[in-house]
Design an enzyme around this catalytic site. Structure first.
Site, mmCIF file in Angstrom:
data_model
loop_
_atom_site.group_PDB
_atom_site.id
_atom_site.type_symbol
_atom_site.label_atom_id
_atom_site.label_comp_id
_atom_site.label_asym_id
_atom_site.label_seq_id
_atom_site.Cartn_x
_atom_site.Cartn_y
_atom_site.Cartn_z
ATOM 1 N N CYS A 144 0.854 -1.189 0.000
ATOM 2 C CA CYS A 144 0.000 0.000 0.000
ATOM 3 C C CYS A 144 0.897 1.248 0.000
ATOM 4 C CB CYS A 144 -0.957 -0.041 1.178
ATOM 5 S SG CYS A 144 -2.215 1.261 1.148
ATOM 6 N N ASP A 175 -9.317 -3.649 -6.966
ATOM 7 C CA ASP A 175 -8.707 -2.425 -6.428
ATOM 8 C C ASP A 175 -8.709 -1.346 -7.519
ATOM 9 O OD1 ASP A 175 -7.337 -0.586 -4.922
ATOM 10 O OD2 ASP A 175 -5.471 -1.720 -4.825
ATOM 11 N N HIS A 180 -7.795 -4.586 -2.661
ATOM 12 C CA HIS A 180 -6.641 -3.897 -2.102
ATOM 13 C C HIS A 180 -6.275 -4.573 -0.778
ATOM 14 C CE1 HIS A 180 -4.016 -0.376 -1.637
ATOM 15 N NE2 HIS A 180 -4.327 -0.406 -0.355
#
Length: 272
Positions: free
Chosen positions: A163, A210, A241
């Site tokens: 991330c 995502d 995600h």
């Protein structure tokens, strides 16, 4: 399998830094390095577990504490405070996590002291999304330190991030010419100017669902190809995600298993 783990402090250009390190206790050093770059939640138990997994694969694995200031966490960013925010957010539907109105309505149901602490920590954590230049400097300081560190001196260094950390893994590749390789897990991608300065191979992993991250993937793929850079990637069907984080509801075991195998194969190629 015995690991040697410890938090170490080092100083680079007059600034103190904090670093979680892990390695096989019986491995002969120096060792090639995998830098594990945190999610937005810091060097929490999940990131330390990932670091230990890379250590078990035979690397000196390190996780820089990007929330540390002069080698120490501010009160609002201690692991305990961040865990309280995570626990609070888990009581909300995911769309409310970044919906200020919905989040504030839920906060109003908390006792006054808890409400103010949660609000302050949430704000300080997510403020780091606007501090990438400063975070990148901390990572570059870690690279410089590891180049001369007794346990890794003379060995290759690569990075992986998740991330926020995925985006920083790419930025590190764009900023450090001698980085051996960079892995990005569902992190924000680079523009053409940043792509131009990448010297190492890049590996990427993304979840099909995502949409926010994946919207920029075609442009990044094109930029890497035009600049003749090495980039291989996977987009996993049915994965969200943060699919690799086995402490969250988005965890996708099939995608994670494949991504882990490919990540280890990549590091074996670029580091050994």
């Amino acid at each position: 399998m015995s690991l040697q783990t410890e938090w170490i402090h080092f100083e680079q250009d007059g600034v103190k830094h904090r670093l979680y390190t892990s390695r096989l206790a019986r491995a002969k050093t120096p060792l090639p390095v995998v830098i594990v770059i945190q999610e937005i939640w810091g060097t929490d138990a999940h990131i330390r577990d990932l670091t230990d997994r890379f250590a078990k694969a035979g690397y000196l694995a390190v996780a820089p504490d990007l929330f540390a200031v002069e080698g120490k966490r501010p009160e609002t960013l201690t692991e305990e405070r961040i865990e309280q925010v995570k626990a609070f957010l888990e009581t909300l539907p995911p769309p409310a996590w970044h919906d200020a109105q919905a989040r504030e309505a839920a906060l109003e149901q908390q006792p006054p002291k808890a409400r103010e602490e949660l609000r302050a920590t949430y704000a300080d954590v997510f403020a780091h999304l606007k501090l990438f230049p400063q975070l990148l400097e901390k990572l570059k300081a870690a690279v410089s330190f590891l180049e001369g560190y007794a346990l890794s001196k003379g060995q290759k260094i690569a990075s992986t991030g998740y991330c926020m950390g995925g985006a920083l893994s790419l930025q590190l590749a764009s900023s450090v010419p001698n980085l051996a390789g960079s892995v990005v897990y569902y992190g924000h991608l680079l523009n053409k100017e940043q792509v131009a300065t990448i010297e190492c191979p890049v590996l990427g992993f993304f979840g099909e669902l995502d949409a926010k991250i994946n919207a920029h993937l075609p442009e990044f793929v094109s930029a890497m190809k035009e600049a003749d850079k090495s980039f291989t990637y996977e987009v996993y069907e049915g994965a969200h995600h943060a699919f690799f984080n086995d402490t969250r509801g988005a965890y996708h075991v099939k995608a994670s298993r494949d991504a882990w195998e490919k990540t280890l194969a990549f590091f074996k190629q670029v580091l050994v």
